[in-house]
Design a protein around this motif. Structure first.
Motif, PDB file in Angstrom:
ATOM      1  N   LEU A 133      41.293  49.841  46.907  1.00 50.41           N
ATOM      2  CA  LEU A 133      39.903  49.861  47.431  1.00 50.41           C
ATOM      3  C   LEU A 133      39.805  48.104  47.225  1.00 50.41           C
ATOM      4  O   LEU A 133      39.797  47.177  45.791  1.00 50.41           O
ATOM      5  N   TYR A 134      39.048  47.779  48.276  1.00 50.97           N
ATOM      6  CA  TYR A 134      38.923  45.614  48.935  1.00 50.97           C
ATOM      7  C   TYR A 134      37.227  46.098  48.596  1.00 50.97           C
ATOM      8  O   TYR A 134      37.009  46.618  49.425  1.00 50.97           O
ATOM      9  N   LEU A 135      37.447  45.197  47.324  1.00 41.54           N
ATOM     10  CA  LEU A 135      36.051  44.469  47.767  1.00 41.54           C
ATOM     11  C   LEU A 135      35.252  43.395  47.764  1.00 41.54           C
ATOM     12  O   LEU A 135      36.653  42.503  47.886  1.00 41.54           O
ATOM     13  N   ASN A 136      34.290  43.202  47.912  1.00 42.67           N
ATOM     14  CA  ASN A 136      34.056  42.028  48.409  1.00 42.67           C
ATOM     15  C   ASN A 136      33.198  41.411  47.082  1.00 42.67           C
ATOM     16  O   ASN A 136      33.074  42.267  45.773  1.00 42.67           O
ATOM     17  N   THR A 137      31.943  40.205  47.279  1.00 43.76           N
ATOM     18  CA  THR A 137      31.666  39.859  46.116  1.00 43.76           C
ATOM     19  C   THR A 137      31.234  40.767  45.013  1.00 43.76           C
ATOM     20  O   THR A 137      30.642  40.333  43.967  1.00 43.76           O
ATOM     21  N   LYS A 138      30.446  40.995  45.509  1.00 46.69           N
ATOM     22  CA  LYS A 138      29.251  41.886  45.001  1.00 46.69           C
ATOM     23  C   LYS A 138      30.160  43.351  45.114  1.00 46.69           C
ATOM     24  O   LYS A 138      29.054  43.548  44.150  1.00 46.69           O
ATOM     25  N   ASN A 139      31.325  43.787  44.542  1.00 48.10           N
ATOM     26  CA  ASN A 139      31.805  44.760  44.304  1.00 48.10           C
ATOM     27  C   ASN A 139      31.711  45.570  45.013  1.00 48.10           C
ATOM     28  O   ASN A 139      31.765  47.058  44.530  1.00 48.10           O
ATOM     29  N   GLN A 140      30.837  45.813  45.978  1.00 47.46           N
ATOM     30  CA  GLN A 140      30.821  47.098  47.254  1.00 47.46           C
ATOM     31  C   GLN A 140      32.546  46.965  48.182  1.00 47.46           C
ATOM     32  O   GLN A 140      33.392  46.183  48.099  1.00 47.46           O
ATOM     33  N   VAL A 141      32.579  48.169  47.799  1.00 46.51           N
ATOM     34  CA  VAL A 141      33.919  48.972  48.379  1.00 46.51           C
ATOM     35  C   VAL A 141      33.623  48.433  50.141  1.00 46.51           C
ATOM     36  O   VAL A 141      32.991  49.424  51.252  1.00 46.51           O
ATOM     37  N   LEU A 142      34.756  47.514  50.649  1.00 43.46           N
ATOM     38  CA  LEU A 142      34.799  46.951  51.894  1.00 43.46           C
ATOM     39  C   LEU A 142      35.995  48.551  52.611  1.00 43.46           C
ATOM     40  O   LEU A 142      35.270  48.570  53.910  1.00 43.46           O
ATOM     41  N   HIS A 143      36.842  48.467  51.867  1.00 43.03           N
ATOM     42  CA  HIS A 143      38.099  49.577  52.464  1.00 43.03           C
ATOM     43  C   HIS A 143      38.529  49.859  51.494  1.00 43.03           C
ATOM     44  O   HIS A 143      38.749  49.698  50.527  1.00 43.03           O
ATOM     45  N   ARG A 144      38.911  51.122  51.780  1.00 39.01           N
ATOM     46  CA  ARG A 144      39.597  52.321  50.961  1.00 39.01           C
ATOM     47  C   ARG A 144      41.246  52.394  52.025  1.00 39.01           C
ATOM     48  O   ARG A 144      41.510  52.825  53.201  1.00 39.01           O
ATOM     49  N   GLN A 145      41.961  52.774  51.196  1.00 37.84           N
ATOM     50  CA  GLN A 145      43.384  52.479  51.984  1.00 37.84           C
ATOM     51  C   GLN A 145      44.394  53.294  50.929  1.00 37.84           C
ATOM     52  O   GLN A 145      44.869  52.674  49.832  1.00 37.84           O
ATOM     53  N   THR A 146      45.295  54.600  51.256  1.00 35.38           N
ATOM     54  CA  THR A 146      45.986  54.519  51.612  1.00 35.38           C
ATOM     55  C   THR A 146      47.657  54.369  51.536  1.00 35.38           C
ATOM     56  O   THR A 146      48.356  54.382  52.871  1.00 35.38           O
ATOM     57  N   SER A 170      38.997  39.709  54.102  1.00 33.02           N
ATOM     58  CA  SER A 170      38.977  39.437  53.615  1.00 33.02           C
ATOM     59  C   SER A 170      38.760  39.072  52.057  1.00 33.02           C
ATOM     60  O   SER A 170      37.257  39.199  51.479  1.00 33.02           O
ATOM     61  N   ALA A 171      38.691  40.101  51.526  1.00 34.42           N
ATOM     62  CA  ALA A 171      38.541  41.023  50.071  1.00 34.42           C
ATOM     63  C   ALA A 171      38.205  39.933  49.090  1.00 34.42           C
ATOM     64  O   ALA A 171      39.593  39.184  48.862  1.00 34.42           O
ATOM     65  N   ALA A 172      37.388  39.930  47.825  1.00 34.08           N
ATOM     66  CA  ALA A 172      37.377  38.806  47.230  1.00 34.08           C
ATOM     67  C   ALA A 172      37.965  39.587  45.922  1.00 34.08           C
ATOM     68  O   ALA A 172      39.075  38.542  44.931  1.00 34.08           O
ATOM     69  N   SER A 173      38.257  41.324  45.423  1.00 32.05           N
ATOM     70  CA  SER A 173      38.876  41.428  44.625  1.00 32.05           C
ATOM     71  C   SER A 173      39.726  43.019  45.082  1.00 32.05           C
ATOM     72  O   SER A 173      39.294  43.903  45.906  1.00 32.05           O
ATOM     73  N   LEU A 174      40.130  43.553  44.696  1.00 29.50           N
ATOM     74  CA  LEU A 174      40.800  44.903  44.553  1.00 29.50           C
ATOM     75  C   LEU A 174      41.660  45.783  43.593  1.00 29.50           C
ATOM     76  O   LEU A 174      40.951  44.960  42.005  1.00 29.50           O
ATOM     77  N   ILE A 175      41.035  47.313  43.240  1.00 29.59           N
ATOM     78  CA  ILE A 175      41.131  48.505  42.131  1.00 29.59           C
ATOM     79  C   ILE A 175      42.430  48.939  42.444  1.00 29.59           C
ATOM     80  O   ILE A 175      42.081  49.719  44.019  1.00 29.59           O
ATOM     81  N   CYS A 176      43.415  48.884  41.997  1.00 33.91           N
ATOM     82  CA  CYS A 176      44.200  50.412  42.660  1.00 33.91           C
ATOM     83  C   CYS A 176      44.404  51.060  41.459  1.00 33.91           C
ATOM     84  O   CYS A 176      43.760  51.649  40.468  1.00 33.91           O
ATOM     85  N   LEU A 177      44.659  52.585  42.201  1.00 28.59           N
ATOM     86  CA  LEU A 177      44.197  53.954  41.412  1.00 28.59           C
ATOM     87  C   LEU A 177      45.493  54.785  41.966  1.00 28.59           C
ATOM     88  O   LEU A 177      45.925  54.604  42.809  1.00 28.59           O
ATOM     89  N   HIS A 178      45.565  55.588  41.750  1.00 27.11           N
ATOM     90  CA  HIS A 178      46.654  56.612  41.538  1.00 27.11           C
ATOM     91  C   HIS A 178      46.839  58.000  40.735  1.00 27.11           C
ATOM     92  O   HIS A 178      46.032  58.123  39.958  1.00 27.11           O
ATOM     93  N   ASN A 179      47.208  59.096  41.411  1.00 32.13           N
ATOM     94  CA  ASN A 179      46.476  60.625  40.448  1.00 32.13           C
ATOM     95  C   ASN A 179      48.276  60.623  40.239  1.00 32.13           C
ATOM     96  O   ASN A 179      49.067  60.414  40.484  1.00 32.13           O
ATOM     97  N   HIS A 180      47.863  61.543  39.271  1.00 31.61           N
ATOM     98  CA  HIS A 180      49.269  62.103  38.554  1.00 31.61           C
ATOM     99  C   HIS A 180      48.668  63.956  38.548  1.00 31.61           C
ATOM    100  O   HIS A 180      48.115  64.550  38.008  1.00 31.61           O
TER     101      HIS A 180
END
Length: 230
Positions: A133-146, A170-180
Protein backbone atom coordinates in the motif's frame (compact mmCIF):
# COMPACT_ATOMS: atom_id res chain seq x y z
CA UNK A 1 -7.52 44.75 -56.30
CA UNK A 2 -9.09 41.95 -54.24
CA UNK A 3 -7.20 41.21 -51.00
CA UNK A 4 -5.72 37.73 -50.84
CA UNK A 5 -6.89 35.57 -47.90
CA UNK A 6 -4.44 34.92 -45.10
CA UNK A 7 -3.76 31.21 -44.96
CA UNK A 8 -1.96 29.43 -42.14
CA UNK A 9 0.99 28.76 -44.46
CA UNK A 10 1.38 32.53 -44.76
CA UNK A 11 1.88 32.82 -40.99
CA UNK A 12 5.55 32.54 -39.94
CA UNK A 13 6.25 29.07 -38.62
CA UNK A 14 7.28 30.41 -35.20
CA UNK A 15 3.89 32.14 -34.85
CA UNK A 16 1.67 29.21 -35.76
CA UNK A 17 -0.37 27.88 -32.81
CA UNK A 18 1.04 24.36 -32.72
CA UNK A 19 4.62 25.52 -33.03
CA UNK A 20 4.08 28.20 -30.34
CA UNK A 21 2.58 25.60 -28.02
CA UNK A 22 5.57 23.29 -28.44
CA UNK A 23 8.05 26.12 -28.03
CA UNK A 24 6.48 28.27 -25.32
CA UNK A 25 3.86 26.06 -23.66
CA UNK A 26 0.09 25.88 -23.87
CA UNK A 27 -0.52 28.66 -21.34
CA UNK A 28 0.78 31.39 -23.66
CA UNK A 29 -1.80 30.64 -26.35
CA UNK A 30 -4.84 32.83 -26.84
CA UNK A 31 -8.37 31.42 -27.01
CA UNK A 32 -8.22 31.93 -30.76
CA UNK A 33 -5.05 29.87 -31.06
CA UNK A 34 -6.41 27.06 -28.85
CA UNK A 35 -9.53 26.89 -31.00
CA UNK A 36 -7.40 26.86 -34.15
CA UNK A 37 -5.52 23.80 -32.86
CA UNK A 38 -8.81 21.98 -32.28
CA UNK A 39 -10.21 22.99 -35.68
CA UNK A 40 -6.96 22.02 -37.46
CA UNK A 41 -7.86 23.43 -40.88
CA UNK A 42 -9.48 26.52 -42.29
CA UNK A 43 -11.36 26.96 -45.55
CA UNK A 44 -10.29 27.66 -49.10
CA UNK A 45 -10.48 31.38 -48.45
CA UNK A 46 -9.69 31.71 -44.75
CA UNK A 47 -7.01 30.42 -42.42
CA UNK A 48 -7.87 28.29 -39.43
CA UNK A 49 -7.03 31.30 -37.24
CA UNK A 50 -9.67 33.36 -39.03
CA UNK A 51 -12.26 30.61 -38.69
CA UNK A 52 -11.43 30.40 -34.97
CA UNK A 53 -11.93 34.15 -34.69
CA UNK A 54 -15.39 33.87 -36.29
CA UNK A 55 -16.34 31.24 -33.72
CA UNK A 56 -15.27 33.49 -30.85
CA UNK A 57 -17.12 36.47 -32.29
CA UNK A 58 -20.29 34.42 -32.72
CA UNK A 59 -20.29 33.18 -29.14
CA UNK A 60 -19.07 36.26 -27.27
CA UNK A 61 -15.55 34.95 -26.79
CA UNK A 62 -15.79 31.71 -24.81
CA UNK A 63 -18.66 32.96 -22.62
CA UNK A 64 -21.40 31.27 -24.67
CA UNK A 65 -19.26 28.69 -26.46
CA UNK A 66 -19.51 26.27 -23.54
CA UNK A 67 -23.27 25.99 -24.14
CA UNK A 68 -23.22 26.10 -27.95
CA UNK A 69 -25.02 23.28 -29.75
CA UNK A 70 -23.69 21.42 -32.75
CA UNK A 71 -26.45 22.98 -34.85
CA UNK A 72 -25.41 26.50 -33.80
CA UNK A 73 -21.76 25.81 -34.59
CA UNK A 74 -22.59 24.40 -38.01
CA UNK A 75 -24.17 27.72 -39.01
CA UNK A 76 -20.73 29.30 -39.01
CA UNK A 77 -18.64 29.41 -42.15
CA UNK A 78 -15.88 26.83 -42.02
CA UNK A 79 -17.54 24.69 -39.33
CA UNK A 80 -19.01 21.41 -40.52
CA UNK A 81 -20.57 18.64 -38.50
CA UNK A 82 -17.25 16.90 -37.86
CA UNK A 83 -15.58 20.03 -36.48
CA UNK A 84 -18.66 20.93 -34.45
CA UNK A 85 -18.64 17.47 -32.87
CA UNK A 86 -14.93 17.72 -32.05
CA UNK A 87 -15.40 21.13 -30.45
CA UNK A 88 -18.38 19.88 -28.43
CA UNK A 89 -16.39 16.87 -27.25
CA UNK A 90 -13.45 19.08 -26.18
CA UNK A 91 -15.80 21.43 -24.31
CA UNK A 92 -17.52 18.54 -22.54
CA UNK A 93 -14.18 17.03 -21.56
CA UNK A 94 -13.10 20.36 -20.09
CA UNK A 95 -16.36 20.58 -18.17
CA UNK A 96 -15.91 17.09 -16.72
CA UNK A 97 -12.33 17.81 -15.68
CA UNK A 98 -13.46 21.03 -14.01
CA UNK A 99 -16.24 19.24 -12.12
CA UNK A 100 -14.18 16.18 -11.20
CA UNK A 101 -14.04 15.45 -7.50
CA UNK A 102 -11.44 12.86 -6.47
CA UNK A 103 -12.81 10.03 -4.39
CA UNK A 104 -11.99 10.16 -0.71
CA UNK A 105 -8.83 8.19 -0.04
CA UNK A 106 -8.61 5.58 2.69
CA UNK A 107 -6.47 6.71 5.63
CA UNK A 108 -4.27 4.27 7.54
CA UNK A 109 -3.31 5.15 11.10
CA UNK A 110 -2.90 1.68 12.61
CA UNK A 111 -2.45 -2.01 11.77
CA UNK A 112 -6.17 -2.40 12.43
CA UNK A 113 -6.86 0.04 9.58
CA UNK A 114 -4.74 -2.14 7.30
CA UNK A 115 -6.66 -5.22 8.39
CA UNK A 116 -10.01 -3.55 7.81
CA UNK A 117 -8.88 -2.49 4.35
CA UNK A 118 -7.84 -5.94 3.07
CA UNK A 119 -9.15 -8.64 5.40
CA UNK A 120 -12.17 -9.74 3.37
CA UNK A 121 -10.13 -9.78 0.14
CA UNK A 122 -7.31 -11.91 1.51
CA UNK A 123 -8.48 -14.23 4.26
CA UNK A 124 -9.89 -16.93 1.93
CA UNK A 125 -7.04 -16.98 -0.61
CA UNK A 126 -5.30 -20.35 -1.09
CA UNK A 127 -1.93 -18.80 -2.00
CA UNK A 128 0.11 -16.08 -0.36
CA UNK A 129 -0.32 -12.68 -1.94
CA UNK A 130 2.28 -10.01 -1.18
CA UNK A 131 0.77 -6.53 -1.44
CA UNK A 132 2.09 -3.02 -0.94
CA UNK A 133 0.00 0.00 0.00
CA UNK A 134 1.59 3.26 -1.14
CA UNK A 135 0.75 6.28 1.00
CA UNK A 136 1.05 10.05 0.73
CA UNK A 137 2.20 12.38 3.49
CA UNK A 138 -1.28 12.24 5.06
CA UNK A 139 -1.18 8.43 5.24
CA UNK A 140 -3.85 8.20 2.56
CA UNK A 141 -3.66 5.20 0.24
CA UNK A 142 -2.49 6.35 -3.18
CA UNK A 143 -2.28 2.91 -4.68
CA UNK A 144 -2.56 -0.77 -3.85
CA UNK A 145 -0.39 -3.21 -5.77
CA UNK A 146 -0.19 -6.99 -5.65
CA UNK A 147 3.50 -7.63 -6.27
CA UNK A 148 4.00 -11.36 -5.77
CA UNK A 149 1.92 -14.50 -5.48
CA UNK A 150 3.40 -17.60 -3.91
CA UNK A 151 5.42 -18.63 -0.88
CA UNK A 152 7.19 -15.65 0.62
CA UNK A 153 10.97 -15.67 0.59
CA UNK A 154 13.74 -13.15 0.20
CA UNK A 155 14.61 -14.21 -3.35
CA UNK A 156 11.05 -13.64 -4.62
CA UNK A 157 10.25 -10.38 -2.80
CA UNK A 158 12.90 -8.08 -4.24
CA UNK A 159 13.10 -4.50 -2.91
CA UNK A 160 13.52 -3.22 -6.47
CA UNK A 161 9.98 -4.25 -7.41
CA UNK A 162 8.47 -2.98 -4.17
CA UNK A 163 10.05 0.47 -4.30
CA UNK A 164 9.79 0.94 -8.08
CA UNK A 165 6.07 1.50 -7.66
CA UNK A 166 6.66 3.83 -4.71
CA UNK A 167 8.92 6.02 -6.84
CA UNK A 168 6.45 5.93 -9.71
CA UNK A 169 3.62 7.08 -7.44
CA UNK A 170 5.75 9.64 -5.53
CA UNK A 171 4.73 7.86 -2.35
CA UNK A 172 5.95 9.20 0.98
CA UNK A 173 5.79 5.80 2.66
CA UNK A 174 4.47 2.29 2.21
CA UNK A 175 3.00 -0.60 4.13
CA UNK A 176 3.64 -4.17 3.11
CA UNK A 177 1.24 -6.97 3.86
CA UNK A 178 0.59 -10.56 2.90
CA UNK A 179 -1.80 -13.31 3.84
CA UNK A 180 -1.22 -16.69 5.45
CA UNK A 181 -3.61 -19.22 3.87
CA UNK A 182 -3.38 -21.31 7.05
CA UNK A 183 -5.27 -18.54 8.85
CA UNK A 184 -2.49 -18.13 11.42
CA UNK A 185 -0.79 -14.70 11.07
CA UNK A 186 2.27 -15.64 13.13
CA UNK A 187 5.36 -14.42 11.19
CA UNK A 188 7.81 -16.96 9.84
CA UNK A 189 11.58 -16.58 9.71
CA UNK A 190 11.23 -15.69 6.02
CA UNK A 191 8.63 -13.01 6.83
CA UNK A 192 11.02 -11.36 9.26
CA UNK A 193 13.95 -11.56 6.84
CA UNK A 194 11.94 -9.97 4.02
CA UNK A 195 10.77 -7.25 6.37
CA UNK A 196 14.32 -6.32 7.40
CA UNK A 197 15.54 -6.23 3.77
CA UNK A 198 12.69 -3.97 2.70
CA UNK A 199 13.14 -1.66 5.67
CA UNK A 200 16.83 -1.26 4.87
CA UNK A 201 16.05 -0.49 1.22
CA UNK A 202 13.49 2.11 2.27
CA UNK A 203 16.01 3.84 4.50
CA UNK A 204 18.43 4.12 1.58
CA UNK A 205 15.75 5.51 -0.75
CA UNK A 206 14.15 7.82 1.81
CA UNK A 207 10.77 6.07 1.57
CA UNK A 208 9.72 4.79 4.98
CA UNK A 209 8.30 1.32 5.34
CA UNK A 210 5.76 1.87 8.10
CA UNK A 211 4.78 -1.73 8.77
CA UNK A 212 4.46 -5.26 7.46
CA UNK A 213 1.08 -6.71 8.37
CA UNK A 214 0.28 -10.42 8.09
CA UNK A 215 -3.35 -11.29 7.46
CA UNK A 216 -4.87 -14.52 8.79
CA UNK A 217 -8.50 -15.60 9.08
CA UNK A 218 -10.10 -12.66 10.89
CA UNK A 219 -6.76 -12.16 12.62
CA UNK A 220 -3.72 -10.10 11.80
CA UNK A 221 -0.25 -9.43 13.17
CA UNK A 222 1.81 -6.26 12.84
CA UNK A 223 5.55 -6.79 12.58
CA UNK A 224 5.97 -3.21 13.79
CA UNK A 225 4.11 -4.00 16.97
CA UNK A 226 6.27 -7.12 17.29
CA UNK A 227 9.42 -4.92 17.12
CA UNK A 228 10.64 -6.03 13.68
CA UNK A 229 9.96 -2.64 12.04
CA UNK A 230 11.73 0.27 13.68
Amino acid sequence: MKEQPLLIRDVPVSERPRERMLKDGIHVLSNQELLAILLRTGTKNESVLQVAQHVLQAFDGITMLKDATIEEMCKLKGIGVAKAIELSAAIELGRRIHNYMPEERYVIRSPEDVSNYVMEDLRFLKQEHFIALYLNTKNQVLHRQTLFIGSLNASIVHPREVFKEALKRSAASLICLHNHPSGDPTPSKEDIEVTRRLQQAGQVLGIEMLDHVIIGDRKYMSLKEQGYVK
